[in-house]
Design an enzyme around this catalytic site. Structure first.
Site, PDB file in Angstrom:
ATOM      1  N   LYS B  94      43.873  21.623  70.288  1.00 57.47           N
ATOM      2  CA  LYS B  94      42.570  21.528  70.947  1.00 57.47           C
ATOM      3  C   LYS B  94      42.232  20.328  71.261  1.00 57.47           C
ATOM      4  CE  LYS B  94      39.923  22.768  67.268  1.00 57.47           C
ATOM      5  NZ  LYS B  94      40.420  23.642  66.403  1.00 57.47           N
ATOM      6  N   CYS B 178      26.979  21.680  57.085  1.00 48.12           N
ATOM      7  CA  CYS B 178      28.762  21.829  56.880  1.00 48.12           C
ATOM      8  C   CYS B 178      28.928  20.532  55.750  1.00 48.12           C
ATOM      9  CB  CYS B 178      29.445  21.505  58.177  1.00 48.12           C
ATOM     10  SG  CYS B 178      28.964  20.087  59.098  1.00 48.12           S
ATOM     11  N   MET B 179      28.186  19.736  55.386  1.00 44.94           N
ATOM     12  CA  MET B 179      28.810  18.507  54.221  1.00 44.94           C
ATOM     13  C   MET B 179      27.670  18.035  53.726  1.00 44.94           C
ATOM     14  SD  MET B 179      28.114  15.427  55.702  1.00 44.94           S
ATOM     15  CE  MET B 179      26.628  15.551  56.521  1.00 44.94           C
ATOM     16  N   MET B 352      34.388  22.915  54.229  1.00 44.39           N
ATOM     17  CA  MET B 352      32.934  23.843  54.024  1.00 44.39           C
ATOM     18  C   MET B 352      33.321  24.685  53.040  1.00 44.39           C
ATOM     19  SD  MET B 352      31.761  22.916  56.880  1.00 44.39           S
ATOM     20  CE  MET B 352      32.510  22.267  58.493  1.00 44.39           C
ATOM     21  N   GLY B 389      33.816  18.569  59.357  1.00 42.17           N
ATOM     22  CA  GLY B 389      34.245  19.377  60.590  1.00 42.17           C
ATOM     23  C   GLY B 389      33.890  18.927  62.011  1.00 42.17           C
ATOM     24  N   GLN B 390      32.920  17.865  62.041  1.00 43.80           N
ATOM     25  CA  GLN B 390      32.504  17.186  63.302  1.00 43.80           C
ATOM     26  C   GLN B 390      33.138  15.768  63.304  1.00 43.80           C
ATOM     27  OE1 GLN B 390      28.410  19.146  64.719  1.00 43.80           O
ATOM     28  NE2 GLN B 390      28.057  18.909  62.327  1.00 43.80           N
TER      29      GLN B 390
END
Lengths: 83, 816
Positions: B94, B178-179, B352, B389-390
């Site tokens: 990615k 998410c967190m 997650m 995740g970000q």
């Protein structure tokens, strides 16, 4: 034509070099550095690189295939993407 | 391309790969420099026209750095940055597409206003006027929904605009989804957020335990860093504790498959055996820890004695834990034996799986507790570490405090001292900041989807850098009703059309990544900086500018909140001569470095919780620095790899060894929690017999907005699917590739089945990735959330499966 530089992680990268050279699209294979083998490949179209990554990942003993360089300066403008 | 140029590029690619291989080998386990000068020698390569500059990758929370090659105003090449400690010149599949992310054909390039069924182009002036009308209508009903993809200055500007300007706290980010449970876990355990350890732990840990986490797909460069050690002949044991087999499982020595929601029982089982076997670290615990148990609605619970703790754990025998979780008793003993061995270094990683959990705070606390109880804490390789995740979930959400209860630097709106500090720094009147938390994500959207007469007091939501119409749970309840209510107005700033822009009333085109200055904060407390390298397309503009421009429009209209105590504009900025710079006018936005100004203001907050940040100029030189960053006597700035440990953390009282200096009990101690296993809010039953788990795949990032526009990634994983066990499929007469209906009590989704595909769920379980806008699994998921973190549980709800049409093509392009 995308040109990519990749690094393969393998316990014995020297033994891997010939297998990597045999994969269509691989144009240069460098000298192993510790447990890593650098290589460069070129694909005709942008979409062809993922199968090549998969082929590299599938080689016996390959633990990881990471990317180090990607050139896409010659790519034509993207087509309209249908989603 | 000419043969000469092709050959030249191939040699350049090989040189970069060789440099990365060398850098990755040389960096492994080495101490960090205080600042990383220079970078890979790419100058002169690919022709004189190409310039190279650093930037962090736009995608996940790992925080890899890339070198961005720009020619004629366009990004033409990406190389891994060999000077970056995080990725040492390597990138995942990615990461190298990050350059192409800018060039999808359907970038949003002009503001769009809904007129009937169409969205028609309008000017920025009109867009800002409409936005201001909505804000002036009732400022307390104007909410902002942001993102862990906001840059730090963007999030800071939004936070200041809402909390210091509008005078309420209805701002919350998608990172709530998410967190948030990781945040409450750290707070309840150490009294302060974010990991004590860092990625360096992965270079020396003997054991890496993955709690519901698949880094092989979600954080590939980090995972590569672990498996690389094996290739170098080092011993590292990987234990995958999960509810389904993934690509990570293939590399793990042990796979412990547990029934959904029962990870609490596993953690309690480990703690039980540590006590029973006498292998807990008595010295560490007596010196540095206290014990804690839950108390309804109180994040910090209430204290308990060691005897009470021991008694609470007594039922969690290996046999009992096996009965609850399905994990064999011998494997619980194996885990306890590992933790009971102080000669080993153990790192736990999670993301997650543990956070998207109605008991997310509880399981986070328990995993910290196992590390504390066993003394596997505070040494390199001994760390409980959550991942994000970000790219800036930590930097922008947790540190800048864009959550609805938070203030920058770890402050909270409920504490007068913290509010006063913010009011002082923002130069706004005392009392400007409301002492009541705003609506968290689920509540915000619930209020937005509820008619005003029924308590739906949010009339407008401004979404930036995220896609809630695809990613919120139970979309039928949280999003759809608002679209039928003429009083509700949805504004979306984004770079491409998404599920959310399509239903928006007003769409604002945004600049992305290196089309603007920016800063991110990755999962290991590393603050990163980059400069704008290319122009955004059309009229796309920086998200921070959009906020400033709206604030100025409100200021112009006399909104009192947009003035500071001196009557100046809330975002007043002056040039070197002291003259105000009209940054609300985009033509002048880059007359000064607005990012630097916002960051330097934000930096004043960072000392409160010892999250000290260096001046902006230090980040310009570095490939990120991990806070706390403190100035040395010689004027250099030093980052911190291991917090609370005297060996590295400058804020530990000398002689204490370990010092939890933000302890909730104010005695330097961390809290070891007991939290009982409890059944989930919804479990499979006769009507809905399957578990449903949702998540991500390697090729796509979050809702696929960007990766879906990158042909190789899209082609490699063209659509979503439902993973199903072969035996379950056989019993239902379902064949591979067949479209089935997945149905919960909330909604349905028709989606093709993939048997023995990327992941392998056990019998009775399904998995569906959420990246595909055309196959929105969040019509099915449950919006139940953790009582403390307010984070929804996307990992488990009850569904059933019904056949629709046989003989469809296999999904994923590879199964069959």
């Amino acid at each position: 034509m995308p040109v990519l530089g990749v690094v393969l992680t393998h316990p014995d990268p020297g033994a891997l070099a010939d297998l990597v050279r045999a994969i269509p699209g691989v144009v240069l294979v460098g000298n192993p550095v510790s447990n890593r083998l650098p290589a460069a490949f070129e694909t005709a179209r942008k979409g062809d690189d993922e199968p090549l990554f998969e082929a590299l990942r599938a080689l016996p003993g390959v633990l990881a295939v990471d990317l180090a360089f990607a050139d896409f300066s010659d790519l034509p403008p993207p087509d309209e993407v249908s989603r | 391309m000419t043969p000469d140029r092709r050959e030249f590029l191939a040699m350049t690619a090989l040189a970069a790969a060789s440099a990365a291989a060398t850098a990755a080998t040389a960096h492994a386990g080495s101490p960090p420099p205080t600042a990383v000068p220079g970078g890979p020698d790419l100058r002169g390569r690919m022709g004189a026209g190409v310039t190279w500059n650093k930037a962090p990758c736009r995608f996940c929370g790992t925080g890899c750095h890339v070198q961005v090659g720009v020619d004629a105003g366009k990004v033409v090449a990406i190389a891994g940055d060999t000077a970056a400690e995080v990725n040492k010149g390597l990138l995942c599949v990615k990461g190298y597409h990050v350059g192409l992310a800018l060039y999808g054909a359907d970038r949003l390039t002009t503001p769009l206003l809904r007129k009937g069924d169409r969205q028609v182009p309008i000017s920025w002036e009109e867009a800002l006027r409409i936005l201001a009308d909505r804000a002036m209508l009732d400022p307390k009903g104007f909410a902002v929904y942001g993102s862990g993809q906001w840059t730090i200055p963007e999030g800071y500007a939004a936070n200041k605009f809402v909390k210091g300007g509008l005078g309420h706290n209805h701002i919350d980010p998608n990172a709530r989804l998410c967190m948030a449970s990781a945040v409450t876990g750290y707070l309840a355990t150490y009294g302060v957020d974010e990991p004590a350890g860092c990625f360096d732990d992965l270079d020396v840990a003997d054991v890496v335990i993955l709690w519901g986490n698949s880094p092989a797909e979600m954080h590939p460069v980090l995972f590569s860093r672990i498996v690389d050690r094996r290739a170098r002949g080092q011993s590292v044991t990987i234990i995958d504790i999960g509810t389904r087999r993934t690509r990570t499982t293939a590399h793990a020595q042990h796979f412990l498959q547990f029934k959904p929601n029962t990870d609490l029982a596993i953690a309690n089982g480990i703690a039980h055996l540590l006590l029973k076997n006498g292998t807990w670290d008595r010295t560490f615990v007596e010196k540095h820890c206290s014990f804690r148990q839950p108390l309804e609605k109180e994040l910090n619970g209430k204290g308990m004695t060691f005897a009470e703790y021991e008694a609470a754990l007594a039922p969690y025998t290996p046999a009992y834990v096996e009965q609850i979780s399905g994990v064999p008793a011998k494997d619980i003993r194996m885990l306890a034996d590992l933790f009971g061995n102080r000669d080993l270094r153990i790192t736990s990683l999670w993301c997650m799986g543990m956070n998207q959990h109605t008991r997310g705070t509880a399981i986070n606390c328990l995993v910290h507790g196992v590390h504390l109880l066993s003394g596997h804490f505070g040494r390199p390789g001994d760390a409980p570490t959550s991942l994000t995740g970000q790219p800036s979930a930590c930097g922008t959400v947790r540190e800048v405090g864009t959550l609805s209860h938070a203030l920058p630097g770890g402050g909270v709106v409920t504490k007068e001292k913290h509010r006063h500090m913010a009011e002082e720094i923002w130069n706004v009147p005392t009392g400007r900041i409301l002492d009541k938390p705003g609506y968290h994500a689920v509540e915000m959207w619930k209020r937005f989807s509820t008619p005003k007469a029924d308590g739906g007091d949010i009339h407008t939501v401004w979404v930036q850098v995220t896609n809630p119409a695809q990613t919120l749970p139970n979309l039928h309840a949280l999003v759809d009703p608002s679209r039928k209510d003429p009083e509700k107005f949805l504004v979306v700033s984004d770079v491409y059309p998404t599920a959310t822009t399509r239903i928006a009333d007003l769409v604002l085109p945004s600049a992305m990544w290196v089309e603007k200055n920016g800063m991110f904060g990755n999962s290991e407390r590393r603050t990163q900086q980059w400069f704008k390298l290319v122009e955004p397309p059309g009229q796309a503009r920086d998200d921070a500018w959009q906020i400033v421009a709206l604030a100025y429009e409100l200021y112009r209209r006399g909104h009192a909140g947009m003035k500071d105590k001196d009557g100046r504009f809330l975002f007043h900025m002056a040039d070197a001569k002291g003259a105000a710079v009209p940054i609300w006018d985009f033509r002048h936005y880059y007359d000064i470095n607005v990012d630097e100004r916002l960051f330097e203001e934000y930096r004043k907050f960072s000392t409160m919780k010892h999250k000290n940040l260096a001046p902006y100029s230090e980040y310009v030189k570095a490939r990120g620095l991990r806070w706390p960053v403190v100035e040395q006597e010689d004027g250099t700035w030093r980052e911190t790899r291991w917090r609370f440990s005297e060996s590295d953390d400058p804020f530990v009282t000398p002689g204490k060894g370990i010092d939890f200096y933000h302890s909730t009990t104010e005695d330097g101690r961390a809290q070891i929690w007991f939290n009982p296993y409890e059944a989930p809010p919804e479990s499979p039953d006769a009507a809905y017999p399957f578990w449903l788990c949702t998540g991500r795949v390697l090729e796509h990032w979050h809702s696929g907005t960007i990766t879906g526009r990158i042909p190789p990634l899209r082609d490699a994983m063209p659509q979503a699917y439902v993973e199903m066990h072969r035996e379950d499929a056989r019993k239902l007469g379902i064949t591979n590739g067949e479209t089935v209906r997945v149905e919960s009590r909330r909604g349905t989704l028709d989606i093709p089945v993939w048997i023995d595909g990327r992941g392998s769920p056990p019998q009775g379980s399904l998995f569906v990735p959420f990246f595909d806008e055309r196959l929105p699994i969040n019509n099915v998921t449950l919006e139940a959330y953790d009582p403390f973190s307010k984070q929804p549980d996307y990992k488990k709800c009850a569904v059933r499966v019904a056949r629709l049409s046989p003989n469809a093509a296999a999904p994923g392009g590879k199964a069959g």
